[in-house]
Motif scaffolding. Structure first.
Motif, PDB file in Angstrom:
ATOM      1  N   VAL A 192      -1.219 -32.596 -83.059  1.00  6.71           N
ATOM      2  CA  VAL A 192      -1.143 -31.555 -81.911  1.00  6.71           C
ATOM      3  C   VAL A 192      -0.598 -30.427 -82.426  1.00  6.71           C
ATOM      4  O   VAL A 192       0.311 -30.574 -83.409  1.00  6.71           O
ATOM      5  CB  VAL A 192      -0.327 -32.053 -80.878  1.00  6.71           C
ATOM      6  CG1 VAL A 192      -0.070 -31.082 -79.768  1.00  6.71           C
ATOM      7  CG2 VAL A 192      -0.813 -33.549 -80.425  1.00  6.71           C
ATOM      8  N   PRO A 193      -1.381 -29.253 -82.507  1.00  9.33           N
ATOM      9  CA  PRO A 193      -0.911 -27.942 -82.990  1.00  9.33           C
ATOM     10  C   PRO A 193       0.387 -27.526 -82.353  1.00  9.33           C
ATOM     11  O   PRO A 193       0.547 -28.095 -81.099  1.00  9.33           O
ATOM     12  CB  PRO A 193      -2.043 -27.004 -82.696  1.00  9.33           C
ATOM     13  CG  PRO A 193      -3.103 -27.988 -82.603  1.00  9.33           C
ATOM     14  CD  PRO A 193      -2.645 -29.158 -82.009  1.00  9.33           C
ATOM     15  N   PHE A 194       1.690 -27.190 -82.955  1.00  2.00           N
ATOM     16  CA  PHE A 194       2.483 -26.629 -82.429  1.00  2.00           C
ATOM     17  C   PHE A 194       2.586 -25.387 -81.713  1.00  2.00           C
ATOM     18  O   PHE A 194       2.969 -24.256 -82.075  1.00  2.00           O
ATOM     19  CB  PHE A 194       3.530 -26.650 -83.802  1.00  2.00           C
ATOM     20  CG  PHE A 194       5.035 -26.616 -83.245  1.00  2.00           C
ATOM     21  CD1 PHE A 194       5.645 -27.887 -82.600  1.00  2.00           C
ATOM     22  CD2 PHE A 194       6.017 -25.552 -83.130  1.00  2.00           C
ATOM     23  CE1 PHE A 194       6.873 -28.124 -82.134  1.00  2.00           C
ATOM     24  CE2 PHE A 194       6.969 -25.574 -82.628  1.00  2.00           C
ATOM     25  CZ  PHE A 194       7.777 -26.909 -82.190  1.00  2.00           C
ATOM     26  N   ASN A 195       2.020 -25.398 -80.557  1.00  2.00           N
ATOM     27  CA  ASN A 195       2.009 -24.372 -79.301  1.00  2.00           C
ATOM     28  C   ASN A 195       2.024 -24.969 -78.176  1.00  2.00           C
ATOM     29  O   ASN A 195       1.712 -25.984 -77.640  1.00  2.00           O
ATOM     30  CB  ASN A 195       0.700 -23.246 -79.634  1.00  2.00           C
ATOM     31  CG  ASN A 195      -0.504 -23.914 -79.412  1.00  2.00           C
ATOM     32  OD1 ASN A 195      -0.538 -24.806 -78.387  1.00  2.00           O
ATOM     33  ND2 ASN A 195      -1.295 -23.858 -80.372  1.00  2.00           N
ATOM     34  N   MET A 196       2.241 -24.035 -77.009  1.00  2.00           N
ATOM     35  CA  MET A 196       2.734 -24.536 -75.562  1.00  2.00           C
ATOM     36  C   MET A 196       1.456 -25.142 -74.974  1.00  2.00           C
ATOM     37  O   MET A 196       1.384 -26.161 -74.359  1.00  2.00           O
ATOM     38  CB  MET A 196       3.365 -23.309 -75.028  1.00  2.00           C
ATOM     39  CG  MET A 196       3.891 -23.703 -73.669  1.00  2.00           C
ATOM     40  SD  MET A 196       5.217 -25.159 -73.949  1.00  2.00           S
ATOM     41  CE  MET A 196       5.835 -25.090 -72.639  1.00  2.00           C
ATOM     42  N   ALA A 197       0.322 -24.646 -75.300  1.00  2.00           N
ATOM     43  CA  ALA A 197      -1.142 -25.089 -74.577  1.00  2.00           C
ATOM     44  C   ALA A 197      -1.321 -26.378 -75.144  1.00  2.00           C
ATOM     45  O   ALA A 197      -1.651 -27.337 -74.125  1.00  2.00           O
ATOM     46  CB  ALA A 197      -2.023 -24.108 -74.845  1.00  2.00           C
ATOM     47  N   SER A 198      -1.228 -26.716 -76.378  1.00  2.00           N
ATOM     48  CA  SER A 198      -1.440 -28.054 -76.841  1.00  2.00           C
ATOM     49  C   SER A 198      -0.583 -28.862 -76.375  1.00  2.00           C
ATOM     50  O   SER A 198      -0.546 -30.244 -76.192  1.00  2.00           O
ATOM     51  CB  SER A 198      -1.587 -27.945 -78.360  1.00  2.00           C
ATOM     52  OG  SER A 198      -2.593 -26.965 -78.810  1.00  2.00           O
ATOM     53  N   PHE A 199       0.837 -28.654 -76.591  1.00  2.00           N
ATOM     54  CA  PHE A 199       2.018 -29.454 -75.969  1.00  2.00           C
ATOM     55  C   PHE A 199       1.795 -29.807 -74.861  1.00  2.00           C
ATOM     56  O   PHE A 199       1.802 -31.124 -74.280  1.00  2.00           O
ATOM     57  CB  PHE A 199       3.165 -28.737 -76.286  1.00  2.00           C
ATOM     58  CG  PHE A 199       4.256 -29.558 -75.875  1.00  2.00           C
ATOM     59  CD1 PHE A 199       4.594 -30.718 -76.533  1.00  2.00           C
ATOM     60  CD2 PHE A 199       5.003 -29.355 -74.804  1.00  2.00           C
ATOM     61  CE1 PHE A 199       5.817 -31.521 -76.005  1.00  2.00           C
ATOM     62  CE2 PHE A 199       6.202 -29.996 -74.256  1.00  2.00           C
ATOM     63  CZ  PHE A 199       6.580 -31.278 -74.940  1.00  2.00           C
ATOM     64  N   SER A 200       1.321 -28.719 -73.861  1.00  2.00           N
ATOM     65  CA  SER A 200       1.073 -29.160 -72.331  1.00  2.00           C
ATOM     66  C   SER A 200      -0.066 -30.208 -72.267  1.00  2.00           C
ATOM     67  O   SER A 200       0.077 -31.198 -71.537  1.00  2.00           O
ATOM     68  CB  SER A 200       1.027 -27.945 -71.599  1.00  2.00           C
ATOM     69  OG  SER A 200       2.095 -26.997 -71.630  1.00  2.00           O
TER      70      SER A 200
END
Length: 89
Positions: A46-54
């Motif tokens: 999972v890339p470390f950014n808010m969209a991917s995390f969500s």
């Protein structure tokens, strides 16, 4: 190997008779989601950014609910079947 063992051991929460089902489920969920995201971010799943995390949280939560509900209904049905067989004895 550590990951497989950790996921396996986390299911032992459900074997503890001193905890209620909601406590077992909450402990299991927190344990598994922490390990999953540590691995997912560490390995790069999972890339470390808010969209991917969500998206990853929503997917994880959806799958967790589906699997938990399926296992709950399966074991509830098994319990009912066993109780009916015991009544016949």
């Amino acid at each position: 190997m550590f990951c497989g063992g950790f996921f396996t051991v986390s299911s032992l929460y459900f074997e503890n008779p001193n905890l209620r089902l909601y406590q077992q489920t909450a402990l299991h969920f927190v344990t598994v989601i922490l390990l999953y995201f540590l691995l997912a971010f560490g390995i790069g799943w999972v890339p470390f950014n808010m969209a991917s995390f969500s998206i990853a949280i929503a997917s994880f939560l959806g799958f967790y609910v589906i699997f938990w509900t399926s296992f709950y209904l399966y074991f509830k049905r098994q319990m009912k079947k066993l109780n009916e067989e015991l009544e016949m004895l």
